[in-house]
Design a protein around this motif. Sequence first.
Motif, PDB file in Angstrom:
ATOM      1  N   ARG A  84       0.845  -1.191   0.000  1.00 46.85           N
ATOM      2  CA  ARG A  84       0.000   0.000   0.000  1.00 46.85           C
ATOM      3  C   ARG A  84       0.879   1.240   0.000  1.00 46.85           C
ATOM      4  NH1 ARG A  84      -1.954  -3.331   4.046  1.00 46.85           N
ATOM      5  NH2 ARG A  84      -0.876  -2.079   5.587  1.00 46.85           N
ATOM      6  N   ALA A  85       0.308   2.339  -0.424  1.00 39.92           N
ATOM      7  CA  ALA A  85       1.031   3.620  -0.378  1.00 39.92           C
ATOM      8  C   ALA A  85       1.112   4.082   1.075  1.00 39.92           C
ATOM      9  CB  ALA A  85       0.299   4.655  -1.212  1.00 39.92           C
ATOM     10  N   ALA A  86       2.112   4.885   1.390  1.00 42.48           N
ATOM     11  CA  ALA A  86       2.253   5.429   2.741  1.00 42.48           C
ATOM     12  C   ALA A  86       1.055   6.319   3.056  1.00 42.48           C
ATOM     13  CB  ALA A  86       3.541   6.231   2.844  1.00 42.48           C
ATOM     14  N   PRO A  87       0.609   6.345   4.317  1.00 44.08           N
ATOM     15  CA  PRO A  87      -0.531   7.193   4.663  1.00 44.08           C
ATOM     16  C   PRO A  87      -0.212   8.675   4.432  1.00 44.08           C
ATOM     17  CG  PRO A  87       0.447   6.216   6.632  1.00 44.08           C
ATOM     18  CD  PRO A  87       1.124   5.602   5.461  1.00 44.08           C
ATOM     19  N   ALA A  88      -1.238   9.446   4.127  1.00 42.88           N
ATOM     20  CA  ALA A  88      -1.045  10.873   3.834  1.00 42.88           C
ATOM     21  C   ALA A  88      -0.566  11.648   5.052  1.00 42.88           C
ATOM     22  CB  ALA A  88      -2.346  11.470   3.315  1.00 42.88           C
ATOM     23  N   THR A  89      -0.798  11.120   6.257  1.00 45.03           N
ATOM     24  CA  THR A  89      -0.405  11.822   7.483  1.00 45.03           C
ATOM     25  C   THR A  89       0.997  11.445   7.950  1.00 45.03           C
ATOM     26  OG1 THR A  89      -1.416  10.090   8.824  1.00 45.03           O
ATOM     27  CG2 THR A  89      -2.783  12.013   8.283  1.00 45.03           C
ATOM     28  N   PHE A  90       1.718  10.635   7.203  1.00 39.83           N
ATOM     29  CA  PHE A  90       3.051  10.208   7.638  1.00 39.83           C
ATOM     30  C   PHE A  90       3.984  11.414   7.774  1.00 39.83           C
ATOM     31  CE2 PHE A  90       7.414   8.864   6.761  1.00 39.83           C
ATOM     32  CZ  PHE A  90       7.579   7.986   7.815  1.00 39.83           C
ATOM     33  N   GLY A  91       4.615  11.528   8.939  1.00 41.42           N
ATOM     34  CA  GLY A  91       5.564  12.607   9.183  1.00 41.42           C
ATOM     35  C   GLY A  91       4.951  13.897   9.693  1.00 41.42           C
ATOM     36  N   PHE A  92       3.633  13.964   9.805  1.00 42.82           N
ATOM     37  CA  PHE A  92       2.980  15.173  10.291  1.00 42.82           C
ATOM     38  C   PHE A  92       2.790  15.118  11.800  1.00 42.82           C
ATOM     39  CE2 PHE A  92       1.748  15.390   5.865  1.00 42.82           C
ATOM     40  CZ  PHE A  92       1.828  16.746   5.607  1.00 42.82           C
ATOM     41  N   ILE A  93       2.900  16.254  12.446  1.00 48.29           N
ATOM     42  CA  ILE A  93       2.622  16.364  13.886  1.00 48.29           C
ATOM     43  C   ILE A  93       1.155  16.727  14.037  1.00 48.29           C
ATOM     44  CG2 ILE A  93       3.123  17.657  15.971  1.00 48.29           C
ATOM     45  CD1 ILE A  93       5.966  18.012  14.893  1.00 48.29           C
ATOM     46  N   GLN A  94       0.399  15.895  14.756  1.00 47.03           N
ATOM     47  CA  GLN A  94      -1.038  16.104  14.852  1.00 47.03           C
ATOM     48  C   GLN A  94      -1.513  16.501  16.246  1.00 47.03           C
ATOM     49  OE1 GLN A  94      -2.503  12.356  13.325  1.00 47.03           O
ATOM     50  NE2 GLN A  94      -2.771  13.278  11.316  1.00 47.03           N
ATOM     51  N   HIS A  95      -0.647  16.416  17.282  1.00 46.54           N
ATOM     52  CA  HIS A  95      -1.088  16.671  18.648  1.00 46.54           C
ATOM     53  C   HIS A  95      -0.074  17.531  19.391  1.00 46.54           C
ATOM     54  CE1 HIS A  95      -4.124  13.605  18.057  1.00 46.54           C
ATOM     55  NE2 HIS A  95      -3.180  12.792  17.623  1.00 46.54           N
ATOM     56  N   LYS A  96      -0.570  18.223  20.422  1.00 47.59           N
ATOM     57  CA  LYS A  96       0.295  18.961  21.328  1.00 47.59           C
ATOM     58  C   LYS A  96       0.356  18.217  22.653  1.00 47.59           C
ATOM     59  CE  LYS A  96      -1.690  22.802  21.722  1.00 47.59           C
ATOM     60  NZ  LYS A  96      -2.073  24.140  22.116  1.00 47.59           N
ATOM     61  N   LEU A  97       1.411  18.485  23.419  1.00 54.28           N
ATOM     62  CA  LEU A  97       1.549  17.919  24.756  1.00 54.28           C
ATOM     63  C   LEU A  97       1.467  19.047  25.769  1.00 54.28           C
ATOM     64  CD1 LEU A  97       4.584  15.563  24.135  1.00 54.28           C
ATOM     65  CD2 LEU A  97       2.183  14.946  24.206  1.00 54.28           C
ATOM     66  N   GLY A  98       0.987  18.727  26.943  1.00 56.67           N
ATOM     67  CA  GLY A  98       0.930  19.738  27.991  1.00 56.67           C
ATOM     68  C   GLY A  98      -0.156  20.767  27.727  1.00 56.67           C
ATOM     69  N   GLY A  99      -0.067  21.878  28.421  1.00 51.54           N
ATOM     70  CA  GLY A  99      -1.086  22.904  28.281  1.00 51.54           C
ATOM     71  C   GLY A  99      -0.469  24.282  28.247  1.00 51.54           C
ATOM     72  N   PRO A 100      -1.320  25.320  28.273  1.00 57.03           N
ATOM     73  CA  PRO A 100      -0.819  26.684  28.249  1.00 57.03           C
ATOM     74  C   PRO A 100      -0.246  27.082  29.606  1.00 57.03           C
ATOM     75  CG  PRO A 100      -3.177  26.686  28.506  1.00 57.03           C
ATOM     76  CD  PRO A 100      -2.764  25.251  28.301  1.00 57.03           C
ATOM     77  N   ARG A 101       0.190  28.317  29.710  1.00 60.88           N
ATOM     78  CA  ARG A 101       0.706  28.841  30.974  1.00 60.88           C
ATOM     79  C   ARG A 101      -0.387  28.740  32.033  1.00 60.88           C
ATOM     80  NH1 ARG A 101       1.564  34.197  29.735  1.00 60.88           N
ATOM     81  NH2 ARG A 101       3.512  33.602  28.765  1.00 60.88           N
ATOM     82  N   THR A 102      -0.027  28.211  33.197  1.00 68.61           N
ATOM     83  CA  THR A 102      -0.977  28.027  34.287  1.00 68.61           C
ATOM     84  C   THR A 102      -0.365  28.548  35.575  1.00 68.61           C
ATOM     85  OG1 THR A 102      -1.764  26.013  33.214  1.00 68.61           O
ATOM     86  CG2 THR A 102      -2.399  26.328  35.493  1.00 68.61           C
ATOM     87  N   MET A 103      -1.180  29.214  36.392  1.00 69.10           N
ATOM     88  CA  MET A 103      -0.741  29.678  37.698  1.00 69.10           C
ATOM     89  C   MET A 103      -1.665  29.107  38.748  1.00 69.10           C
ATOM     90  SD  MET A 103       0.068  33.652  36.973  1.00 69.10           S
ATOM     91  CE  MET A 103      -0.838  34.003  35.489  1.00 69.10           C
ATOM     92  N   GLN A 104      -1.087  28.689  39.867  1.00 67.26           N
ATOM     93  CA  GLN A 104      -1.915  28.237  40.976  1.00 67.26           C
ATOM     94  C   GLN A 104      -1.344  28.761  42.270  1.00 67.26           C
ATOM     95  OE1 GLN A 104      -1.909  23.968  40.647  1.00 67.26           O
ATOM     96  NE2 GLN A 104      -0.481  23.737  42.322  1.00 67.26           N
ATOM     97  N   PHE A 105      -2.248  29.113  43.182  1.00 63.36           N
ATOM     98  CA  PHE A 105      -1.872  29.666  44.470  1.00 63.36           C
ATOM     99  C   PHE A 105      -2.451  28.790  45.562  1.00 63.36           C
ATOM    100  CE2 PHE A 105      -2.052  33.157  41.463  1.00 63.36           C
ATOM    101  CZ  PHE A 105      -0.813  33.744  41.649  1.00 63.36           C
ATOM    102  N   ALA A 106      -1.715  28.672  46.672  1.00 60.81           N
ATOM    103  CA  ALA A 106      -2.188  27.868  47.787  1.00 60.81           C
ATOM    104  C   ALA A 106      -1.850  28.586  49.090  1.00 60.81           C
ATOM    105  CB  ALA A 106      -1.528  26.501  47.772  1.00 60.81           C
ATOM    106  N   LEU A 107      -2.734  28.435  50.059  1.00 59.80           N
ATOM    107  CA  LEU A 107      -2.533  28.985  51.386  1.00 59.80           C
ATOM    108  C   LEU A 107      -2.688  27.839  52.378  1.00 59.80           C
ATOM    109  CD1 LEU A 107      -2.172  31.513  53.180  1.00 59.80           C
ATOM    110  CD2 LEU A 107      -4.673  31.668  53.259  1.00 59.80           C
TER     111      LEU A 107
END
Length: 111
Positions: A84-107
Motif C-alpha cells: 500500500r502507499a504510505a498514509p497521507a499523514t506520515f511525518g505530520f505532527i497532529q497533537h500537542k503535549l501539555g497545556g498553556p501557561r498556568t498559575m496556581q496559588f495555595a494557602l
Amino acid sequence: MHDCQRTQTCDDLETGFGATGRNIFRGPFQERFYVSAVKVTRIGERVLLKLQADLLNVFNHPSFDVPVDNISQYSVTNGVPTVRAAPATFGFIQHKLGGPRTMQFALHINY
C-alpha cells in the motif's frame, strides 16, 4: 541481488528496507519551565501560615507530540502480498503535549 537459497522463497518486499539503525528518528524538542515560590510566616508560637505560588509553562512554549510514524505498507492476506502507499499523514505532527501557561496559588495553615 538477494541472499536466497534455491529451496527458500525470496521476498523482495520484505528485505528492501535498508540497514538504518534503531531510534534514528527523534521527536521535536520539549521545553517547559516551572517556577515555584513559597513564603512561610509564623503567627504566634503554634501557627504557621504558608503562601505558595506555582507557575507552570512560564514562557508558554508549545510542546508538540512526535510525528505520525505508522508506515506499514506491506501485508500478506491468504498468501498474497499487498503493498500500500504510505498514509497521507506520515511525518505530520497532529497533537500537542501539555497545556498553556498556568498559575496556581495555595494557602496552608499549620497549627
